[in-house]
Design a protein around this motif. Structure first.
Motif, PDB file in Angstrom:
ATOM      1  N   VAL A   7      -9.629  -1.035  -3.557  1.00 41.30           N
ATOM      2  CA  VAL A   7      -8.607  -1.014  -2.530  1.00 41.30           C
ATOM      3  C   VAL A   7      -8.301  -2.448  -2.122  1.00 41.30           C
ATOM      4  CG1 VAL A   7     -10.297  -0.762  -0.683  1.00 41.30           C
ATOM      5  CG2 VAL A   7      -7.931  -0.099  -0.270  1.00 41.30           C
ATOM      6  N   PHE A  14      -3.595  -0.456   4.089  1.00 42.62           N
ATOM      7  CA  PHE A  14      -3.714  -0.214   2.649  1.00 42.62           C
ATOM      8  C   PHE A  14      -2.528  -0.820   1.926  1.00 42.62           C
ATOM      9  CE2 PHE A  14      -6.450   3.122   4.237  1.00 42.62           C
ATOM     10  CZ  PHE A  14      -7.457   3.197   3.296  1.00 42.62           C
ATOM     11  N   VAL A  43      -4.460   0.932  -4.055  1.00 42.00           N
ATOM     12  CA  VAL A  43      -5.706   1.685  -4.309  1.00 42.00           C
ATOM     13  C   VAL A  43      -5.687   2.184  -5.732  1.00 42.00           C
ATOM     14  CG1 VAL A  43      -5.967   2.430  -1.906  1.00 42.00           C
ATOM     15  CG2 VAL A  43      -4.701   3.870  -3.495  1.00 42.00           C
ATOM     16  N   VAL A  63      -8.799   7.020  -4.347  1.00 41.64           N
ATOM     17  CA  VAL A  63      -8.111   8.223  -3.870  1.00 41.64           C
ATOM     18  C   VAL A  63      -9.097   9.373  -3.750  1.00 41.64           C
ATOM     19  CG1 VAL A  63      -6.394   9.975  -4.517  1.00 41.64           C
ATOM     20  CG2 VAL A  63      -5.831   7.550  -4.751  1.00 41.64           C
ATOM     21  N   ALA A  69     -11.328   8.731  -0.724  1.00 43.95           N
ATOM     22  CA  ALA A  69     -10.625   8.914   0.550  1.00 43.95           C
ATOM     23  C   ALA A  69     -10.211  10.362   0.759  1.00 43.95           C
ATOM     24  CB  ALA A  69      -9.397   8.014   0.615  1.00 43.95           C
ATOM     25  N   GLN A  72      -7.310  11.553  -0.113  1.00 50.92           N
ATOM     26  CA  GLN A  72      -5.864  11.568   0.130  1.00 50.92           C
ATOM     27  C   GLN A  72      -5.161  10.929  -1.064  1.00 50.92           C
ATOM     28  OE1 GLN A  72      -4.636  10.077   3.977  1.00 50.92           O
ATOM     29  NE2 GLN A  72      -6.622  10.681   4.936  1.00 50.92           N
ATOM     30  N   GLN A 102      -2.357   8.667  -3.236  1.00 51.68           N
ATOM     31  CA  GLN A 102      -2.033   7.241  -3.186  1.00 51.68           C
ATOM     32  C   GLN A 102      -0.841   6.996  -2.246  1.00 51.68           C
ATOM     33  OE1 GLN A 102      -1.289   5.590  -7.034  1.00 51.68           O
ATOM     34  NE2 GLN A 102      -1.514   3.481  -6.337  1.00 51.68           N
ATOM     35  N   LEU A 110      -1.811   6.979   1.351  1.00 46.23           N
ATOM     36  CA  LEU A 110      -2.667   5.880   1.784  1.00 46.23           C
ATOM     37  C   LEU A 110      -1.893   4.575   1.927  1.00 46.23           C
ATOM     38  CD1 LEU A 110      -5.884   6.544  -0.356  1.00 46.23           C
ATOM     39  CD2 LEU A 110      -5.627   6.843   2.119  1.00 46.23           C
ATOM     40  N   LYS A 166      -0.720   2.802   5.230  1.00 44.05           N
ATOM     41  CA  LYS A 166      -1.426   3.310   6.399  1.00 44.05           C
ATOM     42  C   LYS A 166      -2.480   2.329   6.867  1.00 44.05           C
ATOM     43  CE  LYS A 166      -1.204   8.351   6.390  1.00 44.05           C
ATOM     44  NZ  LYS A 166      -1.988   9.592   6.337  1.00 44.05           N
ATOM     45  N   LEU A 176      -6.274   1.585   8.239  1.00 44.54           N
ATOM     46  CA  LEU A 176      -7.600   2.149   7.914  1.00 44.54           C
ATOM     47  C   LEU A 176      -8.117   3.017   9.062  1.00 44.54           C
ATOM     48  CD1 LEU A 176      -9.935   2.288   5.896  1.00 44.54           C
ATOM     49  CD2 LEU A 176     -10.873   0.200   6.891  1.00 44.54           C
ATOM     50  N   VAL A 182      -7.348   6.581   8.491  1.00 44.59           N
ATOM     51  CA  VAL A 182      -8.029   7.231   7.356  1.00 44.59           C
ATOM     52  C   VAL A 182      -9.540   7.332   7.597  1.00 44.59           C
ATOM     53  CG1 VAL A 182      -8.494   7.110   4.880  1.00 44.59           C
ATOM     54  CG2 VAL A 182      -6.254   6.412   5.785  1.00 44.59           C
TER      55      VAL A 182
END
Length: 693
Positions: free
Chosen positions: A23, A40, A43, A48, A51, A53, A55, A58, A61, A63, A66
């Motif tokens: 990341v 982010f 990544v 992925v 996390a 979630q 790509q 993310l 967003k 951190l 998340v």
């Protein structure tokens, strides 16, 4: 061609294909320039998955949205490493993400001042193994430290690597650190290996199990240990270290030694109860290793406490005192039949009631009552000048010794009573013997008159019937006189008023004179009376002929008295033995004999065997008793062999000095007298050798 764009794309492809979660973040700062969040930027597929979630969801967003916990962690790490956040710098860390229930290694790299790249590696398995290993090490360390055995690891040359608490305690140290420091200073704990300590020498030659040895504690006291050791080697066969197990067997060894000493005590005891009591009291102190030991007794009225025996007591110790307040009386004697164990006297009332506690600094006490016939008459105790934990073995030992002392004390009382009774009996017996001697003397005087007058009247009486009556009176008088003579002789021997005379005599003449006296009574009973003196080789003797004659008279008289038919044989002999002449007399008869169960009684006072009594043989029963006592006085012996109904055989042996030697010595002494020597010399001068008369 956009070369930079191409490189950026290639770099992005590389990160996407990494086997680690990747990341790229943009660092968000607050107005004070502190990192507060991360955005982010890029990544890869593995990130992925981590996390949970996509790509698209993310990218862009923060951190915080998340993984707040990862955001907080990274913000703190970035703040800590703010000074290092220059292009190309990096740092590593690890984090446990609660939401994922996993551990991750973080590799953080700074691309420029605002952008960082992070690689995440799932290290949950490694962390789990590390935790398990740490827990296992903790458990091992706890077991190691809590083991009742002393455990340690040393280098092959004896240097201490690790040790547990029990080993430290064995040597008298309060903790491992104190022990380790003391050992590291090359202190000589066991008194043998100055440089290498006490671990270097024993295992250089190989492993061993249950090896016993004696070491010395920090305080200098001996410690008995049992040790096992094993060398651990590396793959090349070189010794790495030595694992050692040390067991403190001091208490067991002391118990074994105490029991051995207790067993040895009974070998030391003799027949004197008073000395045995002293030995028991001494051993109580030595075996239990006290400062001193006491045997205290109550007097008959329980008014005084007397120290009857002691070992190692102070010179000014008061051996007679009132019992009240004393430990021995209040706790032990009053306690009846139980041991009294006081491990610290300072915690008891006796520190105030018993003056000896403070005066002599007594700190511990072990005592046991001495019981006779169910009553406590005293106590056996051991006291120490230090507090002491008495072992079960020591308690059993004081109990055993107390019982042994009770037996010896009881035996002492019995022997004391017996000695008193014996002394009283001796006094009574002496008075009896003196009375018999006096009475015998008083009776003999009128009796001799009766015998004399009867003999005189019978010789002058013409009437045969009256003469026979007078002869019966005379014979009865002689029998009574013989009885009185026996009593008189016996009483003289008992009162010690008889002694041996020393005179020269001829053995054959003495025997002939004695045996001829019995020809008439033997002839009257129709017995064969045989005398044999062929074995007399030494005739001239020196000794008490009168008492020897009395011995012969008593035995020959008995032989004729108890033989109704058959014969009486008298054999006499003498032989030279060293400086003495041994005279042997054998008197053999074919009389009534003596049963085996009566043989050991015939020499007792006033005893005649049952068969003799049923035959109504007259006599005192003192003849053989007097014979035995006279022979004892003359260092002689008498042996009897007999078979009931077939006869008896008495064998007498008496040692005498040579009469020939005595006469020669007497002659020599006579010739050496000054007046005789002068007379002899005068005759020689008057008639010189070689001149005629």
């Amino acid at each position: 061609m956009d070369i930079f764009g191409q490189k950026k794309k290639e770099s992005s492809e590389v990160f996407k294909n990494l086997p680690l979660a990747f990341v790229k973040f943009l660092i968000n700062y607050n107005s004070q320039g502190q990192p507060v969040d991360l955005t982010f930027l890029e990544v890869n597929d593995l990130l992925v998955k981590v996390a949970g979630q996509s790509q698209d969801m993310l990218i862009g967003k923060r951190l915080t949205e998340v993984s707040p916990e990862l955001k907080t962690f990274l913000a703190e790490r970035l703040q800590e490493n703010k000074a290092k956040l220059t292009e190309g710098s990096n740092f590593e860390s690890e984090i446990y993400i609660e939401s994922r229930k996993k551990w991750f290694d973080l590799y953080v790299s700074v691309s420029d001042q605002d952008i960082i790249t992070i690689l995440l590696s799932d290290c949950t398995r490694r962390k789990t193994l590390e935790e398990e290993l740490k827990h296992s090490e903790f458990k091992f360390k706890k077991l190691y430290d809590d083991s009742p055995l002393g455990l340690c690891r040393t280098s092959p040359d004896g240097k201490l690597i690790i040790a547990n608490q029990s080993l430290a305690k064995i040597f008298g140290f309060s903790n491992v650190e104190e022990f380790t420091d003391y050992y590291a200073s090359a202190a000589d704990i066991n008194g043998t290996n100055k440089g290498g300590g006490f671990f270097g020498k024993p295992v250089l030659s190989g492993n061993f199990n249950d090896q016993e040895s004696t070491w010395v504690s920090k305080e200098g006291k001996p410690i008995y240990i049992m040790e096992s050791a094993k060398k651990i080697f590396d793959q090349s066969g070189e010794p790495l270290y030595i694992e050692r197990i040390v067991e403190n067997i001091t208490e067991r060894k002391i118990t074994e030694l105490q029991i051995a000493e207790l067993n040895h005590l009974y070998l030391e005891m003799g027949v004197d109860p008073e000395k045995n009591i002293q030995t028991i009291v001494k051993k109580a102190c030595e075996i239990i290793q006290g400062s001193c030991s006491l045997y205290n007794r109550l007097d008959d009225k329980n008014k005084s406490l007397l120290t009857w025996s002691e070992f190692n007591a102070p010179a000014d110790f008061k051996r007679l005192d009132k019992p009240d307040g004393h430990i021995c009386y209040e706790a032990t004697i009053q306690g009846k039949d139980k041991p009294v164990i006081l491990e610290d006297l300072n915690t008891t009332d006796f520190v105030n009631t018993d003056s000896n506690v403070k005066k002599y600094g007594l700190r511990s006490y072990l005592g046991m009552p001495v019981i006779i016939n169910g009553k406590a008459i005293g106590s056996l105790c051991v006291v120490c000048n230090v507090p002491k934990r008495f072992t079960e073995t020591e308690i059993n030992i004081i109990s055993t010794l107390s019982k042994a002392l009770s037996l010896e004390q009881q035996r002492f009382f019995v022997e004391e009573s017996l000695i008193k009774a014996t002394d009283e009996a001796k006094i009574a017996n002496k008075a009896k013997s003196q009375f018999l001697a006096n009475m015998s003397h008083e009776i003999r005087t009128p009796l001799n008159g009766i015998i004399g007058f009867a003999e005189m009247l019978s010789s002058q009486e013409p009437d045969e019937r009256k003469a026979r009556i007078l002869n019966m009176i005379e014979n009865s008088g002689y029998q009574l006189l013989q009885i009185i003579n026996d009593i008189f002789d016996y009483s003289r021997i008992e009162t010690g008023k008889i002694s041996l005379k020393s005179e020269t005599f001829k053995l054959n003449e003495l025997i002939e004179e004695t045996v001829n006296f019995f020809h008439k009574p033997a002839q009257e009973k129709g017995l064969q009376y045989i005398i044999n003196t062929d074995k007399i080789t030494e005739n001239h003797l020196l000794g008490d002929s009168y008492k020897f004659k009395q011995v012969m008279v008593n035995v020959i008289s008995n032989a004729i008295k108890f033989t109704d038919d058959g014969s009486v044989l008298v054999i006499a002999g003498s032989i030279q033995k060293d400086d003495l002449i041994e005279v042997k007399m054998v008197i053999e008869d074919t009389g009534i004999g003596i049963s085996n169960d009566q043989l050991d009684k015939i020499f007792d006072e006033f005893k005649q065997v049952e068969y003799y009594l049923t035959k109504k043989i007259k006599g005192t029963g003192l003849g053989l008793t007097i014979t035995k006592k006279l022979l004892d006085l003359m260092n002689g012996k008498i042996v009897v062999e007999s078979e009931q109904g077939k006869g008896s055989r008495f064998i007498i042996t008496v040692p005498f000095k040579s009469g020939t030697v005595a006469m020669e010595r007497s002659k020599e002494e006579y010739m050496n007298k000054p007046e005789i020597k002068r007379e002899t010399d005068a005759k020689k001068n008057k008639n010189p050798a070689g001149r005629g008369q």
